[in-house]
Design a protein around this motif. Sequence first.
Motif, PDB file in Angstrom:
ATOM      1  N   LYS A 192       0.515  -0.896  -0.064  1.00 21.71           N
ATOM      2  CA  LYS A 192      -0.151  -0.283   0.405  1.00 21.71           C
ATOM      3  C   LYS A 192       0.784   1.110   0.018  1.00 21.71           C
ATOM      4  CE  LYS A 192      -3.431   2.309   0.515  1.00 21.71           C
ATOM      5  NZ  LYS A 192      -4.742   2.308  -1.207  1.00 21.71           N
ATOM      6  N   GLY A 193       1.995   1.110   0.446  1.00 25.56           N
ATOM      7  CA  GLY A 193       2.874   2.197   0.825  1.00 25.56           C
ATOM      8  C   GLY A 193       3.913   2.377  -0.542  1.00 25.56           C
ATOM      9  N   LYS A 194       3.860   1.341  -1.387  1.00 29.56           N
ATOM     10  CA  LYS A 194       4.644   1.163  -2.667  1.00 29.56           C
ATOM     11  C   LYS A 194       3.143   2.370  -3.134  1.00 29.56           C
ATOM     12  CE  LYS A 194       5.428  -1.296  -6.391  1.00 29.56           C
ATOM     13  NZ  LYS A 194       4.647  -1.063  -7.290  1.00 29.56           N
ATOM     14  N   THR A 195       1.884   2.287  -3.344  1.00 31.34           N
ATOM     15  CA  THR A 195       1.060   2.633  -4.835  1.00 31.34           C
ATOM     16  C   THR A 195       1.687   4.508  -4.498  1.00 31.34           C
ATOM     17  OG1 THR A 195      -0.532   2.683  -2.603  1.00 31.34           O
ATOM     18  CG2 THR A 195      -0.513   1.274  -4.565  1.00 31.34           C
ATOM     19  N   TYR A 196       1.810   5.238  -3.432  1.00 33.86           N
ATOM     20  CA  TYR A 196       2.190   6.337  -3.319  1.00 33.86           C
ATOM     21  C   TYR A 196       3.758   6.238  -3.395  1.00 33.86           C
ATOM     22  CZ  TYR A 196      -2.110   6.557  -0.403  1.00 33.86           C
ATOM     23  OH  TYR A 196      -3.494   6.473  -0.415  1.00 33.86           O
ATOM     24  N   LEU A 197       5.281   5.253  -3.413  1.00 33.97           N
ATOM     25  CA  LEU A 197       5.782   5.834  -3.866  1.00 33.97           C
ATOM     26  C   LEU A 197       6.664   5.426  -5.262  1.00 33.97           C
ATOM     27  CD1 LEU A 197       7.410   4.236  -1.138  1.00 33.97           C
ATOM     28  CD2 LEU A 197       8.038   5.978  -0.987  1.00 33.97           C
ATOM     29  N   ASP A 198       5.810   4.849  -6.014  1.00 34.02           N
ATOM     30  CA  ASP A 198       5.664   5.046  -7.127  1.00 34.02           C
ATOM     31  C   ASP A 198       5.310   6.451  -7.835  1.00 34.02           C
ATOM     32  OD1 ASP A 198       5.897   1.698  -7.933  1.00 34.02           O
ATOM     33  OD2 ASP A 198       3.398   1.632  -7.480  1.00 34.02           O
ATOM     34  N   GLU A 199       4.103   7.101  -7.333  1.00 39.47           N
ATOM     35  CA  GLU A 199       4.077   7.735  -8.499  1.00 39.47           C
ATOM     36  C   GLU A 199       5.524   8.659  -8.027  1.00 39.47           C
ATOM     37  OE1 GLU A 199       1.127   9.242  -9.761  1.00 39.47           O
ATOM     38  OE2 GLU A 199       0.325   7.490  -9.379  1.00 39.47           O
ATOM     39  N   LEU A 200       6.215   8.848  -6.838  1.00 41.67           N
ATOM     40  CA  LEU A 200       6.859   9.957  -6.525  1.00 41.67           C
ATOM     41  C   LEU A 200       8.525   8.715  -7.083  1.00 41.67           C
ATOM     42  CD1 LEU A 200       8.613  12.075  -4.947  1.00 41.67           C
ATOM     43  CD2 LEU A 200       9.869   9.807  -3.049  1.00 41.67           C
ATOM     44  N   VAL A 201       8.732   7.866  -7.529  1.00 42.14           N
ATOM     45  CA  VAL A 201       9.476   7.401  -8.362  1.00 42.14           C
ATOM     46  C   VAL A 201       9.349   8.120  -9.822  1.00 42.14           C
ATOM     47  CG1 VAL A 201      11.001   5.698  -9.742  1.00 42.14           C
ATOM     48  CG2 VAL A 201      10.119   5.429  -7.381  1.00 42.14           C
ATOM     49  N   CYS A 202       7.942   8.292 -10.497  1.00 40.08           N
ATOM     50  CA  CYS A 202       7.917   8.880 -11.543  1.00 40.08           C
ATOM     51  C   CYS A 202       8.853  10.186 -11.801  1.00 40.08           C
ATOM     52  CB  CYS A 202       6.646   9.021 -11.651  1.00 40.08           C
ATOM     53  SG  CYS A 202       6.046   6.651 -12.460  1.00 40.08           S
ATOM     54  N   VAL A 203       7.968  10.707 -10.428  1.00 39.18           N
ATOM     55  CA  VAL A 203       8.804  12.049 -10.393  1.00 39.18           C
ATOM     56  C   VAL A 203      10.517  12.217 -10.675  1.00 39.18           C
ATOM     57  CG1 VAL A 203       8.799  14.226  -9.124  1.00 39.18           C
ATOM     58  CG2 VAL A 203       6.645  12.688  -9.371  1.00 39.18           C
ATOM     59  N   LEU A 204      10.822  11.658  -9.863  1.00 40.53           N
ATOM     60  CA  LEU A 204      12.249  11.690  -9.813  1.00 40.53           C
ATOM     61  C   LEU A 204      12.534  10.478 -11.177  1.00 40.53           C
ATOM     62  CD1 LEU A 204      12.377   9.639  -6.585  1.00 40.53           C
ATOM     63  CD2 LEU A 204      12.796  11.888  -6.866  1.00 40.53           C
ATOM     64  N   LYS A 205      11.717   9.507 -11.857  1.00 42.24           N
ATOM     65  CA  LYS A 205      13.161   9.598 -13.601  1.00 42.24           C
ATOM     66  C   LYS A 205      13.031  10.621 -13.769  1.00 42.24           C
ATOM     67  CE  LYS A 205      11.556   6.323 -16.408  1.00 42.24           C
ATOM     68  NZ  LYS A 205      10.526   5.112 -17.475  1.00 42.24           N
ATOM     69  N   GLY A 434       6.753  -9.091  -5.479  1.00 43.73           N
ATOM     70  CA  GLY A 434       8.183  -8.689  -4.474  1.00 43.73           C
ATOM     71  C   GLY A 434       9.394  -8.379  -4.515  1.00 43.73           C
ATOM     72  N   ALA A 435       9.154  -8.143  -6.054  1.00 42.95           N
ATOM     73  CA  ALA A 435      10.668  -7.673  -6.703  1.00 42.95           C
ATOM     74  C   ALA A 435      10.128  -6.699  -6.863  1.00 42.95           C
ATOM     75  CB  ALA A 435      11.496  -8.848  -7.826  1.00 42.95           C
ATOM     76  N   GLU A 436       9.697  -5.758  -7.398  1.00 46.40           N
ATOM     77  CA  GLU A 436       8.825  -4.899  -7.682  1.00 46.40           C
ATOM     78  C   GLU A 436       8.813  -3.689  -6.470  1.00 46.40           C
ATOM     79  OE1 GLU A 436       5.795  -5.347  -9.603  1.00 46.40           O
ATOM     80  OE2 GLU A 436       6.128  -5.792 -12.439  1.00 46.40           O
ATOM     81  N   ILE A 437       8.102  -4.864  -5.224  1.00 50.76           N
ATOM     82  CA  ILE A 437       8.319  -3.334  -4.016  1.00 50.76           C
ATOM     83  C   ILE A 437      10.181  -3.596  -4.203  1.00 50.76           C
ATOM     84  CG2 ILE A 437       7.261  -3.662  -2.052  1.00 50.76           C
ATOM     85  CD1 ILE A 437       4.746  -5.560  -2.679  1.00 50.76           C
ATOM     86  N   ALA A 438      10.176  -4.006  -4.010  1.00 46.42           N
ATOM     87  CA  ALA A 438      11.710  -3.969  -3.375  1.00 46.42           C
ATOM     88  C   ALA A 438      12.447  -2.910  -4.581  1.00 46.42           C
ATOM     89  CB  ALA A 438      12.404  -5.289  -3.520  1.00 46.42           C
ATOM     90  N   ALA A 439      12.573  -2.787  -5.440  1.00 41.15           N
ATOM     91  CA  ALA A 439      13.035  -2.131  -6.406  1.00 41.15           C
ATOM     92  C   ALA A 439      12.410  -0.530  -6.151  1.00 41.15           C
ATOM     93  CB  ALA A 439      12.601  -2.250  -8.531  1.00 41.15           C
ATOM     94  N   VAL A 440      11.063  -0.674  -5.525  1.00 40.43           N
ATOM     95  CA  VAL A 440      10.533   1.472  -5.653  1.00 40.43           C
ATOM     96  C   VAL A 440      11.129   1.469  -4.493  1.00 40.43           C
ATOM     97  CG1 VAL A 440       8.583   2.521  -5.363  1.00 40.43           C
ATOM     98  CG2 VAL A 440       8.181   0.404  -6.616  1.00 40.43           C
ATOM     99  N   TYR A 441      11.345   0.938  -3.126  1.00 44.76           N
ATOM    100  CA  TYR A 441      12.290   0.660  -1.682  1.00 44.76           C
ATOM    101  C   TYR A 441      13.505   1.336  -1.821  1.00 44.76           C
ATOM    102  CZ  TYR A 441       7.498   0.404   0.650  1.00 44.76           C
ATOM    103  OH  TYR A 441       6.073   0.056   1.690  1.00 44.76           O
ATOM    104  N   HIS A 442      13.969   0.894  -2.882  1.00 40.84           N
ATOM    105  CA  HIS A 442      15.352   1.040  -2.891  1.00 40.84           C
ATOM    106  C   HIS A 442      15.539   1.868  -3.456  1.00 40.84           C
ATOM    107  CE1 HIS A 442      17.226  -2.130  -0.622  1.00 40.84           C
ATOM    108  NE2 HIS A 442      16.381  -3.024  -0.882  1.00 40.84           N
ATOM    109  N   SER A 443      14.670   2.356  -4.285  1.00 40.25           N
ATOM    110  CA  SER A 443      14.889   3.267  -5.631  1.00 40.25           C
ATOM    111  C   SER A 443      14.764   5.031  -3.791  1.00 40.25           C
ATOM    112  CB  SER A 443      13.823   3.433  -6.488  1.00 40.25           C
ATOM    113  OG  SER A 443      13.806   2.382  -7.193  1.00 40.25           O
TER     114      SER A 443
END
Length: 487
Positions: A192-205, A434-443
Amino acid sequence: LDYAHQERFGDRRQKIQSKAKTSDSDRRKEKDDYDGTDDTLRTDSVGHVPSQELKEPSGKDRDLSNRPDGYKTMGVAGEATEHPSDLTKVPGRIIERRMVRVFSFRTFLTEECFEMVHYAEPGKKPKWGYFPSEGHPEVVTSFEGTRATPEFLQAIAYEVYVKNVTFGLLHQWLTDMGMTISKNTLRNWLKKGKTYLDELVCVLKSIALEKDSIVNCDETWCKVRKYDHYKKCYMWVLVNKAERLVIFFYEDGSRGRDVLTNFLGDAELKALMSDGYNAYVFIGDELKTHRYKDTDHQVCLAHVRAKFVKARMEGGDKRADVFLGNINRLFRFEREYDREMITDGERTRRRQGLPTMEAIINLRANLLQELKSEEEQKSCYMREALNYLHKFWNEAFTYIKDGRYPISNNLAERAVRPFTTKRKNSLHFGSDEGAEIAAVYHSIISTVKLQGRSAWDYLGKFFTGIFNGCRDFLSLTPQNIDLAVCQ
């Protein structure tokens, strides 16, 4: 046995070099020759050290150049909680008062219940609401879609992706503290936290892949469960040093060329650094004439050096010393530039100067000479190193064109290291998700660390900001998180 004792405890005949004479003196012989008279007394083997009172001053002042301006003292950020004494209880005369610092760490779990009221206003549909009593929280503090507060979500994210604690150990820790919860629930909360971090990663990308950006990329393997078997998959990482951004990306565990090209999209990069394998397999010559024809493709010079180190250490080929000497010289120049903190323009001028060009010319001359020599005289490691340098000669020395270009891919190698540490602890991911969640948090965590900030503080501020209604993800980036306005 006597020889073994000599090796372990030393020879009985202790010989030292006398200051007065150049010949060795035997302590046992001195003792045996002494017959009680002053004429036979010899003390050549005894070191006569003058006492401190008789020692003459050297005339040199103590070197204080390395003494720091100040020393770090133990403490905790923020204001300390003070507990003053009740002076009325002191039985005698007060001589002095002082505060004694004590550090405490309190970790506990609490369960909060908020009474929800189902009500209906005249002419409106019924709905649920919370109406706080005096002295109670104004709002329900659970994170949306979970039963956890932002602080609790911050804690489990930090434990799993910063401290590399496995879900099993995290579940055991919470169970020992008296909490009844399943491991899948913890994963769902992080999801659930990843859904918001995804938006943040898009901005960082979007920031990392801006026009004329200089990036480093690398990939590493991980084990992912696929239905009834485990498969070796790959996680990619991209680093933008100028913006201090790190982004991990994962696409079905593939190591194919489409993973990198799909992530880059139509980005107009100035330079892209990788190792030779990635440059050959994933970038390819045809891409230089297509989407990325204006991008300078760099190959890590540290990987080139590693090939010759292997040829010297494992192959025993002394001819690798010439190549190592010149490559080490180029890296020594870069360390000097870093110590002097010169500008990018000055670095470009020095890179194209005579000392650098002389080392590169020597490398080229020795490379051509070794390539023409007989193959039987070379070890397999030496042939591999020569072919590697010959294949990626232009890419390895592209860095001299611009002072902003890196000489090696160490930045991406260091960024991917925390992920490899987690790989050793967790052994595998249960699914691609699980790997995709780890990718977002590690980013996010790697970006925060690269910017010199606290991962703990950032996760807390981010989840609290999301809980309070902030959806401006540009203001929630690590460099702007302190300016975020919650609604």
